[in-house]
Design a protein around this motif. Structure first.
Motif, PDB file in Angstrom:
ATOM      1  N   VAL A 274       0.872  -1.241  -0.158  1.00 22.76           N
ATOM      2  CA  VAL A 274      -0.024   0.159   0.080  1.00 22.76           C
ATOM      3  C   VAL A 274       0.836   1.303   0.021  1.00 22.76           C
ATOM      4  O   VAL A 274       0.419   2.228  -0.497  1.00 22.76           O
ATOM      5  N   ARG A 275       1.944   1.120   0.464  1.00 21.66           N
ATOM      6  CA  ARG A 275       2.932   2.436   0.589  1.00 21.66           C
ATOM      7  C   ARG A 275       3.221   3.034  -0.656  1.00 21.66           C
ATOM      8  O   ARG A 275       3.187   4.267  -0.766  1.00 21.66           O
ATOM      9  N   PRO A 276       3.718   2.140  -1.770  1.00 20.24           N
ATOM     10  CA  PRO A 276       3.694   2.742  -3.370  1.00 20.24           C
ATOM     11  C   PRO A 276       2.554   3.376  -3.843  1.00 20.24           C
ATOM     12  O   PRO A 276       2.582   4.586  -4.492  1.00 20.24           O
ATOM     13  N   ILE A 277       1.315   2.882  -3.478  1.00 19.53           N
ATOM     14  CA  ILE A 277       0.167   3.399  -3.719  1.00 19.53           C
ATOM     15  C   ILE A 277       0.026   4.977  -3.214  1.00 19.53           C
ATOM     16  O   ILE A 277      -0.268   6.049  -3.962  1.00 19.53           O
ATOM     17  N   ILE A 278       0.195   5.092  -1.800  1.00 16.02           N
ATOM     18  CA  ILE A 278       0.004   6.190  -1.222  1.00 16.02           C
ATOM     19  C   ILE A 278       1.015   7.206  -1.683  1.00 16.02           C
ATOM     20  O   ILE A 278       0.689   8.502  -1.791  1.00 16.02           O
ATOM     21  N   ASP A 279       2.365   6.805  -2.129  1.00 13.75           N
ATOM     22  CA  ASP A 279       3.375   7.516  -2.373  1.00 13.75           C
ATOM     23  C   ASP A 279       2.965   8.334  -3.779  1.00 13.75           C
ATOM     24  O   ASP A 279       3.396   9.465  -3.905  1.00 13.75           O
ATOM     25  N   ILE A 280       2.200   7.929  -4.727  1.00 13.63           N
ATOM     26  CA  ILE A 280       1.874   8.443  -5.715  1.00 13.63           C
ATOM     27  C   ILE A 280       1.133   9.623  -5.494  1.00 13.63           C
ATOM     28  O   ILE A 280       1.138  10.870  -6.214  1.00 13.63           O
ATOM     29  N   LEU A 281       0.283   9.718  -4.418  1.00 16.03           N
ATOM     30  CA  LEU A 281      -0.561  10.932  -4.012  1.00 16.03           C
ATOM     31  C   LEU A 281       0.512  11.941  -3.352  1.00 16.03           C
ATOM     32  O   LEU A 281       0.358  13.046  -3.823  1.00 16.03           O
ATOM     33  N   ILE A 282       1.472  11.509  -2.435  1.00 15.80           N
ATOM     34  CA  ILE A 282       2.295  12.222  -1.963  1.00 15.80           C
ATOM     35  C   ILE A 282       3.158  12.931  -2.836  1.00 15.80           C
ATOM     36  O   ILE A 282       3.588  14.143  -2.815  1.00 15.80           O
ATOM     37  N   ILE A 283       3.653  12.277  -3.993  1.00 20.21           N
ATOM     38  CA  ILE A 283       4.580  12.852  -4.890  1.00 20.21           C
ATOM     39  C   ILE A 283       3.718  13.836  -5.698  1.00 20.21           C
ATOM     40  O   ILE A 283       4.485  14.954  -5.841  1.00 20.21           O
ATOM     41  N   GLY A 284       2.647  13.726  -5.849  1.00 19.76           N
ATOM     42  CA  GLY A 284       1.997  14.608  -6.798  1.00 19.76           C
ATOM     43  C   GLY A 284       1.693  15.976  -5.879  1.00 19.76           C
ATOM     44  O   GLY A 284       1.904  17.180  -6.332  1.00 19.76           O
ATOM     45  N   LEU A 285       1.599  16.055  -4.622  1.00 16.07           N
ATOM     46  CA  LEU A 285       1.368  16.871  -3.927  1.00 16.07           C
ATOM     47  C   LEU A 285       2.775  17.742  -3.466  1.00 16.07           C
ATOM     48  O   LEU A 285       2.715  18.869  -3.533  1.00 16.07           O
ATOM     49  N   ALA A 286       3.734  16.842  -3.341  1.00 20.94           N
ATOM     50  CA  ALA A 286       4.942  17.517  -3.170  1.00 20.94           C
ATOM     51  C   ALA A 286       5.371  17.954  -4.326  1.00 20.94           C
ATOM     52  O   ALA A 286       5.956  19.394  -4.443  1.00 20.94           O
ATOM     53  N   PHE A 287       5.351  17.838  -5.427  1.00 21.84           N
ATOM     54  CA  PHE A 287       5.491  18.641  -6.996  1.00 21.84           C
ATOM     55  C   PHE A 287       4.896  20.055  -6.712  1.00 21.84           C
ATOM     56  O   PHE A 287       5.695  20.993  -6.991  1.00 21.84           O
ATOM     57  N   LEU A 288       3.658  20.076  -6.601  1.00 24.94           N
ATOM     58  CA  LEU A 288       2.663  21.386  -6.465  1.00 24.94           C
ATOM     59  C   LEU A 288       3.410  22.106  -5.264  1.00 24.94           C
ATOM     60  O   LEU A 288       3.590  23.339  -5.562  1.00 24.94           O
ATOM     61  N   GLY A 289       3.411  21.725  -4.163  1.00 25.31           N
ATOM     62  CA  GLY A 289       4.217  22.575  -3.159  1.00 25.31           C
ATOM     63  C   GLY A 289       5.673  22.989  -3.541  1.00 25.31           C
ATOM     64  O   GLY A 289       5.847  23.970  -3.188  1.00 25.31           O
ATOM     65  N   SER A 290       6.368  22.354  -4.050  1.00 24.92           N
ATOM     66  CA  SER A 290       7.629  22.417  -4.498  1.00 24.92           C
ATOM     67  C   SER A 290       7.599  23.705  -5.715  1.00 24.92           C
ATOM     68  O   SER A 290       8.373  24.646  -5.608  1.00 24.92           O
ATOM     69  N   LYS A 291       6.738  23.312  -6.661  1.00 25.82           N
ATOM     70  CA  LYS A 291       6.772  24.251  -7.557  1.00 25.82           C
ATOM     71  C   LYS A 291       6.350  25.558  -7.236  1.00 25.82           C
ATOM     72  O   LYS A 291       6.975  26.734  -7.726  1.00 25.82           O
ATOM     73  N   PHE A 292       5.049  25.849  -6.469  1.00 25.74           N
ATOM     74  CA  PHE A 292       4.493  27.087  -6.190  1.00 25.74           C
ATOM     75  C   PHE A 292       4.735  27.554  -4.891  1.00 25.74           C
ATOM     76  O   PHE A 292       4.232  28.674  -4.777  1.00 25.74           O
ATOM     77  N   TRP A 293       5.475  26.680  -4.068  1.00 28.41           N
ATOM     78  CA  TRP A 293       5.830  27.551  -2.713  1.00 28.41           C
ATOM     79  C   TRP A 293       7.158  27.365  -2.261  1.00 28.41           C
ATOM     80  O   TRP A 293       7.957  28.331  -1.811  1.00 28.41           O
ATOM     81  N   VAL A 294       7.750  26.227  -2.573  1.00 26.90           N
ATOM     82  CA  VAL A 294       9.442  25.982  -1.964  1.00 26.90           C
ATOM     83  C   VAL A 294      10.263  26.692  -3.169  1.00 26.90           C
ATOM     84  O   VAL A 294      11.022  27.271  -2.540  1.00 26.90           O
ATOM     85  N   PHE A 295      10.188  26.244  -4.223  1.00 31.03           N
ATOM     86  CA  PHE A 295      11.288  26.671  -5.209  1.00 31.03           C
ATOM     87  C   PHE A 295      10.518  27.745  -6.179  1.00 31.03           C
ATOM     88  O   PHE A 295      10.696  27.733  -7.403  1.00 31.03           O
ATOM     89  N   LYS A 296       9.636  28.566  -5.731  1.00 29.47           N
ATOM     90  CA  LYS A 296       8.794  29.438  -6.761  1.00 29.47           C
ATOM     91  C   LYS A 296       9.918  30.379  -7.600  1.00 29.47           C
ATOM     92  O   LYS A 296      10.729  30.962  -6.854  1.00 29.47           O
ATOM     93  N   GLN A 297       9.695  30.343  -8.566  1.00 36.22           N
ATOM     94  CA  GLN A 297      10.632  31.056  -9.674  1.00 36.22           C
ATOM     95  C   GLN A 297      10.315  32.660  -9.510  1.00 36.22           C
ATOM     96  O   GLN A 297       9.128  32.849  -9.388  1.00 36.22           O
ATOM     97  N   VAL A 298      11.131  33.409  -9.869  1.00 40.91           N
ATOM     98  CA  VAL A 298      10.748  34.859  -9.853  1.00 40.91           C
ATOM     99  C   VAL A 298      10.026  34.916 -11.162  1.00 40.91           C
ATOM    100  O   VAL A 298      10.118  34.343 -12.193  1.00 40.91           O
ATOM    101  N   ARG A 299       9.071  35.683 -11.054  1.00 45.28           N
ATOM    102  CA  ARG A 299       7.974  35.822 -12.197  1.00 45.28           C
ATOM    103  C   ARG A 299       8.589  36.395 -13.338  1.00 45.28           C
ATOM    104  O   ARG A 299       9.449  37.313 -13.593  1.00 45.28           O
ATOM    105  N   GLY A 300       8.024  35.683 -14.405  1.00 45.28           N
ATOM    106  CA  GLY A 300       8.799  36.050 -15.774  1.00 45.28           C
ATOM    107  C   GLY A 300       9.676  35.183 -16.300  1.00 45.28           C
ATOM    108  O   GLY A 300      10.298  35.332 -17.377  1.00 45.28           O
ATOM    109  N   LEU A 301      10.490  34.332 -15.291  1.00 49.15           N
ATOM    110  CA  LEU A 301      11.555  33.376 -15.789  1.00 49.15           C
ATOM    111  C   LEU A 301      11.235  32.207 -15.510  1.00 49.15           C
ATOM    112  O   LEU A 301      12.243  31.369 -15.376  1.00 49.15           O
ATOM    113  N   GLU A 302       9.993  31.680 -15.428  1.00 45.97           N
ATOM    114  CA  GLU A 302       9.825  30.338 -15.307  1.00 45.97           C
ATOM    115  C   GLU A 302      10.271  29.413 -16.365  1.00 45.97           C
ATOM    116  O   GLU A 302       9.981  29.799 -17.584  1.00 45.97           O
TER     117      GLU A 302
END
Length: 135
Positions: free
Chosen positions: A107-135
């Protein structure tokens, strides 16, 4: 601008994420093999081990470029996102094993799919947010 959803950052995130995930899952699997009754502790340990490599890879490769936040600020945000992901992962894994009677190894790999998706969104839009216009 490339409209392919698996291009650019997403592709780099998946590439580096595969290595991070392999490290995470290998640590979990080895520890779980040694003492399966501690599967929740081992899932947290695997996440932390993977995260150590993940921050460097995602900061310098997956989301390369000018960021709105310093490396230190990004590291704090990454730690917060990691803590949320680890807590959610552990809660879902515990519920699946205790309440649904599922095997933690499957079951852990199935849960990981959800976690990985959430981590990507959090990373892109919050953790490693690019300076506007340079994405």
């Amino acid at each position: 601008m490339d409209r392919n959803p698996l291009s650019g950052e997403a592709t780099r995130y998946l590439q580096s994420g595969l290595g991070v995930y392999a490290l995470d899952l290998a640590a979990f699997s080895l520890l779980n093999w040694l003492a399966p009754q501690h599967y929740v502790i081992w899932t947290v340990a695997g996440r932390v081990i993977g995260a150590a490599a993940g921050f460097a890879l995602h900061n310098h490769y997956s989301f390369a470029g000018r960021k709105e936040y310093s490396a230190g600020q990004s590291a704090v945000r990454y730690a917060v996102l990691l803590a949320l992901n680890v807590a959610l992962s552990a809660m879902l894994l515990n519920a699946a094993v205790k309440w649904l009677g599922l095997d933690s190894r499957w079951v852990r790999p199935i849960i990981d799919i959800l976690i990985i998706g959430l981590a990507f969104l959090g990373s892109k839009f919050w953790v490693f947010k690019q300076v506007r216009g340079l994405e």
